[in-house]
Scaffold this motif. Structure first.
Motif, mmCIF file in Angstrom:
data_model
loop_
_atom_site.group_PDB
_atom_site.id
_atom_site.type_symbol
_atom_site.label_atom_id
_atom_site.label_comp_id
_atom_site.label_asym_id
_atom_site.label_seq_id
_atom_site.Cartn_x
_atom_site.Cartn_y
_atom_site.Cartn_z
ATOM 1 N N LEU A 7 0.822 -1.197 0.035
ATOM 2 C CA LEU A 7 -0.039 0.217 -0.019
ATOM 3 C C LEU A 7 0.840 1.055 0.083
ATOM 4 C CD1 LEU A 7 -3.091 0.534 1.975
ATOM 5 C CD2 LEU A 7 -1.392 2.055 2.472
ATOM 6 N N ILE B 107 1.225 4.317 -2.823
ATOM 7 C CA ILE B 107 0.963 5.730 -2.517
ATOM 8 C C ILE B 107 2.303 6.282 -3.248
ATOM 9 C CG2 ILE B 107 1.017 7.298 -0.891
ATOM 10 C CD1 ILE B 107 -1.629 6.019 -0.617
ATOM 11 N N HIS C 118 -2.636 6.692 -5.731
ATOM 12 C CA HIS C 118 -3.735 7.533 -5.013
ATOM 13 C C HIS C 118 -4.124 8.584 -6.186
ATOM 14 C CE1 HIS C 118 -0.338 9.395 -3.899
ATOM 15 N NE2 HIS C 118 -0.893 10.412 -3.440
ATOM 16 N N ARG D 133 -7.475 6.068 -3.770
ATOM 17 C CA ARG D 133 -7.481 6.690 -2.302
ATOM 18 C C ARG D 133 -8.656 6.143 -1.712
ATOM 19 N NH1 ARG D 133 -8.797 10.270 -6.223
ATOM 20 N NH2 ARG D 133 -10.790 11.066 -6.342
ATOM 21 N N LEU D 134 -9.712 5.790 -2.000
ATOM 22 C CA LEU D 134 -10.821 5.130 -1.385
ATOM 23 C C LEU D 134 -10.834 3.775 -0.852
ATOM 24 C CD1 LEU D 134 -13.969 6.996 -3.039
ATOM 25 C CD2 LEU D 134 -12.596 8.014 -1.320
ATOM 26 N N VAL D 135 -9.726 3.199 -1.571
ATOM 27 C CA VAL D 135 -9.302 1.830 -1.100
ATOM 28 C C VAL D 135 -8.771 1.640 -0.014
ATOM 29 C CG1 VAL D 135 -8.759 -0.522 -2.130
ATOM 30 C CG2 VAL D 135 -9.916 1.021 -3.574
ATOM 31 N N VAL D 136 -7.701 2.806 0.044
ATOM 32 C CA VAL D 136 -6.455 2.577 1.093
ATOM 33 C C VAL D 136 -7.092 2.918 2.445
ATOM 34 C CG1 VAL D 136 -4.822 3.936 2.452
ATOM 35 C CG2 VAL D 136 -4.749 3.921 -0.321
ATOM 36 N N PRO D 137 -8.262 3.653 2.944
ATOM 37 C CA PRO D 137 -8.720 3.514 4.318
ATOM 38 C C PRO D 137 -9.165 1.937 4.480
ATOM 39 C CG PRO D 137 -9.501 5.352 3.411
ATOM 40 C CD PRO D 137 -8.799 4.423 2.109
ATOM 41 N N VAL D 138 -9.745 1.351 3.638
ATOM 42 C CA VAL D 138 -10.377 -0.056 3.888
ATOM 43 C C VAL D 138 -9.135 -1.136 4.269
ATOM 44 C CG1 VAL D 138 -11.794 -1.932 2.966
ATOM 45 C CG2 VAL D 138 -12.226 0.337 2.173
ATOM 46 N N VAL E 91 -5.992 -0.276 5.255
ATOM 47 C CA VAL E 91 -5.344 0.077 6.387
ATOM 48 C C VAL E 91 -6.292 -0.397 7.612
ATOM 49 C CG1 VAL E 91 -4.647 1.976 7.951
ATOM 50 C CG2 VAL E 91 -4.137 1.947 5.422
ATOM 51 N N VAL E 92 -7.374 0.003 7.674
ATOM 52 C CA VAL E 92 -8.306 -0.582 8.807
ATOM 53 C C VAL E 92 -8.470 -2.223 9.038
ATOM 54 C CG1 VAL E 92 -10.516 -0.568 9.549
ATOM 55 C CG2 VAL E 92 -9.788 1.591 8.980
#
Lengths: 157, 512
Positions: free
Chosen positions: B220, B224, B229, B395-400, B402-403
């Protein structure tokens, strides 16, 4: 950056080998290989390989410098900054995980991430920052019973 | 042949429960989505989703994870064909003719043929697993510590030599894995090593946080860093209702032998430790081009140029299960993570697994067969739906991601040390990915580290400290010869390349 990474690996290898030699026995009381035997082999091989690697990286960097080929790319610098921001946000997520609890730390992370990387879409960012953590919490804590930290919400949820 | 069908039937009776089928569908669907995202291969997908399999029966959990494994192979090709971006290295060869086919207005036929090719490759692979796994397990039952140690070394050596110019970095990557594996209590003496007085490190470093860190967070951060992203989602439309969506008879007829050649090549590449789907698919493509009467068509949108690597990478995924199940030795990063998952559920892959847990082994293999049938249907009928995932900006996939990585790692043992380890290995994985090291070799060495050390020390103890034990037994001798030959030929090829480069440089210098 590559040189720093190579040097970091060399220093880590040195630390691993020295610490291993100082704290572990090479042979046991009857002369058989002890707990430090295998780590010493790995450590020495690591030292040898990372030293050659660091020298190679140093030579490559020197060659690049001599060609005056080190003009920094603005776009790349921006992405380095973005990468550092993501690492910082992940670290913040981890630091707040036990204190604030999993739901709030997730919301904080997603909210801050989107406010930096998805600017100008406030309504979407707020909904996303609320829905994703709730979904993940329901999945892990309620369905999978993973026991995520509740933090400041411990009396409420 | 009778044995193969009997074993498959036994497996089907295990796999064909509503519960297992449900998780198989979830696994292959998630795998397809995982395969769609560049830099997010099956190893990362399996590692991140391991924590979600808690509470499941081991067989169901492995069916789910194996579904992700080969589902990712199907999904990875969709991006190779449509946007010239392979989801992972095993689908790189599919871009060579897949993307030109899409540019020539044949995206639909290319997607359908890749689904069929993946199905044929996967199915032939499963049949060959049934044939070879019991035989290899029987053969391996006579292995002693020296043979196991040599096989582990051979697997890692092959994995690192496949890295070409980055051989040194491959070796460093594997050594890092071995070094991490030495943390914890020494199995022979019981002494604590590298624990720094922390009770959480006494049990050693668990492979899941390291795998999630290297493959998940590391990939990830790399994505970036290269600016993924900043890219907008790809607005693509593919409809199976369109007349141009389906391949014509010429495509099927021309590719009829390609399906089988690719499958066999891929399977053999998959069985060899360290070789795997990437080499298998490239090899199948090269062979297909060589045997073709029109090699000039390859690279310009030739259907056989897509079918060959696709059959090969799916057959290789199946082939990689043979050493995993029968020897307990994985050949790639993804199968290393699968091995770790098996161990997590108390299953010890190796020659005895097939005897002690036949329901598990044959259930898993049968689920692969069923999964391939599902995937061919899902891939064809749901292609338009999966293509929609490409609309989602990274960029909207990254938070998923990481979480899921963070919460998943914490959920393993509610350990903050393991969660910190995730970040550390994430940064390490980022550096490794950016500068040409091999996170797969690190995970493979970490998973096999304890086995390598124990078998090495046991061999030395049996041989009274002498290395002769590695050449005294016939199988050990053969393995040692293979090992030395690989080292010899690798060095020879490097020296040859270096001399050639020097000659070339001298010629350029003289002409200047």
């Amino acid at each position: 950056m590559q040189l720093f990474f190579s040097l970091a690996l060399l220093v880590s290898s040195l630390a691993y080998t020295v610490y291993g030699v100082q704290t572990l026995d090479l042979f046991d009381s009857i002369g058989r290989p002890g707990p430090g035997y295998f780590p010493l082999i790995i450590g020495l091989m690591l030292l040898l390989c990372t030293t050659i690697n660091a020298v190679k990286s140093f030579k490559e960097r020197a060659a690049l410098l001599s060609e005056e080929n080190t003009v920094s790319d603005e776009a790349e610098e921006r992405y380095v900054k973005d990468t550092v921001v993501v690492v910082a946000l992940i670290t913040l997520f981890l630091v707040t995980l036990n204190v604030l609890g999993s739901i709030i730390s997730m919301m904080l992370f997603v909210g801050l991430f989107l406010s930096y990387f998805n600017k100008g879409k406030l309504k979407f960012n707020i909904i996303y920052s609320l829905m994703l953590p709730i979904g993940v919490y329901v999945l892990f804590d309620i369905l999978l019973r993973a026991g995520l930290p509740k933090g400041i919400l411990s009396g409420i949820i | 042949m009778g044995d193969i069908s009997t074993n498959l039937m036994q497996g089907l009776s295990v796999a064909l429960s509503y519960y297992n089928i449900l998780f198989l569908v979830i696994g292959v669907s998630v795998g397809m989505v995982v395969g769609l995202f560049p830099g997010f291969g099956p190893a990362a997908g399996i590692a991140i989703l391991i924590p979600m399999t808690f509470g499941l029966e081991p067989t169901t959990a492995i069916i789910l994870l194996a579904g992700i494994y080969y589902g990712a192979m199907y999904g990875g090709t969709i991006t190779s064909i449509l946007i010239n971006t392979p989801g992972e290295s095993a689908t790189v060869a599919s871009t060579l003719d897949g993307y030109p086919l899409a540019q020539n207005g044949r995206a639909g036929p290319a997607l359908v043929m890749q689904a069929l090719a993946s199905f044929v490759g996967g199915t032939i692979g499963v049949i060959l697993i049934c044939a070879f796994t019991p035989a290899l397990a029987k053969f391996a039952s006579s292995f002693g510590p020296s043979e196991y140690f040599l096989i582990v070394m051979l697997g890692l050596l092959l994995l690192t030599t496949m890295m070409g110019d980055n051989l040194l970095k491959g070796i460093i990557s594997a050594l890092i894995g071995f070094a991490i594996a030495t943390v914890g209590v020494d199995a022979i003496s019981g002494a604590q090593r590298f624990t720094f007085g922390s009770p959480e490190l006494i049990g050693g470093i668990y492979f899941v946080p390291v795998a999630i860190g290297l493959f998940g967070i590391g990939e990830l951060l790399h994505c970036i860093h290269i600016g993924l992203h900043k890219k907008q989602g790809e607005k693509l439309k593919v409809s199976f209702r369109s007349k141009d969506f389906w391949p014509d008879m010429k495509d099927y007829v021309e590719s009829k032998f390609t399906f089988f050649r690719g499958s066999i090549i891929g399977f053999v590449a998959g069985v060899l430790p360290g070789s795997g789907a990437t080499i298998g698919s490239i090899l199948a493509y090269s062979v297909e081009k060589k045997v073709s009467s029109e090699p000039e068509k390859f690279g310009k949108g030739e259907m056989r140029g897509l079918v060959a690597p696709e059959t090969a990478n799916n057959a290789a995924s199946a082939g990689a299960m043979v050493p995993l199940i029968s020897l307990g030795i994985p050949g790639s990063g993804a199968t290393a993570v699968l091995l770790g998952a098996l161990m997590m559920w108390g299953l010890q892959p190796g020659p005895t697994l097939i005897v002690n847990q036949p329901d598990f082994v044959w259930g898993l293999i049968a689920s692969m067969y069923l999964g391939n049938m599902m995937l061919v249907l899902i891939s064809i009928l749901a292609i338009p739906l999966f293509v929609k995932f490409l609309d989602v900006p990274y960029r909207l996939v990254v938070p998923v991601i990481v979480v899921l990585c963070m919460v998943g790692t914490y959920a393993l043992h509610s350990s903050m040390i393991e969660t910190w380890l995730l970040i550390l290995t994430g940064v390490l994985g980022f550096g490794m990915k950016s500068y040409g090291y091999s996170p797969a070799a690190t995970v493979l060495a970490l998973v096999l580290g304890a086995m390598a050390e124990n078998t090495f020390l046991q061999s030395l103890i049996i041989g009274d400290g002498s290395m002769k034990i590695f050449i005294e037994r016939p199988i050990s001798l053969v393995l040692t010869i293979i090992l030395l030959s690989v080292i010899f030929f690798t060095i020879l090829l490097r020296v040859k390349k270096m001399l050639k480069n020097r000659k070339l440089n001298a010629a350029v210098g003289a002409s200047a």
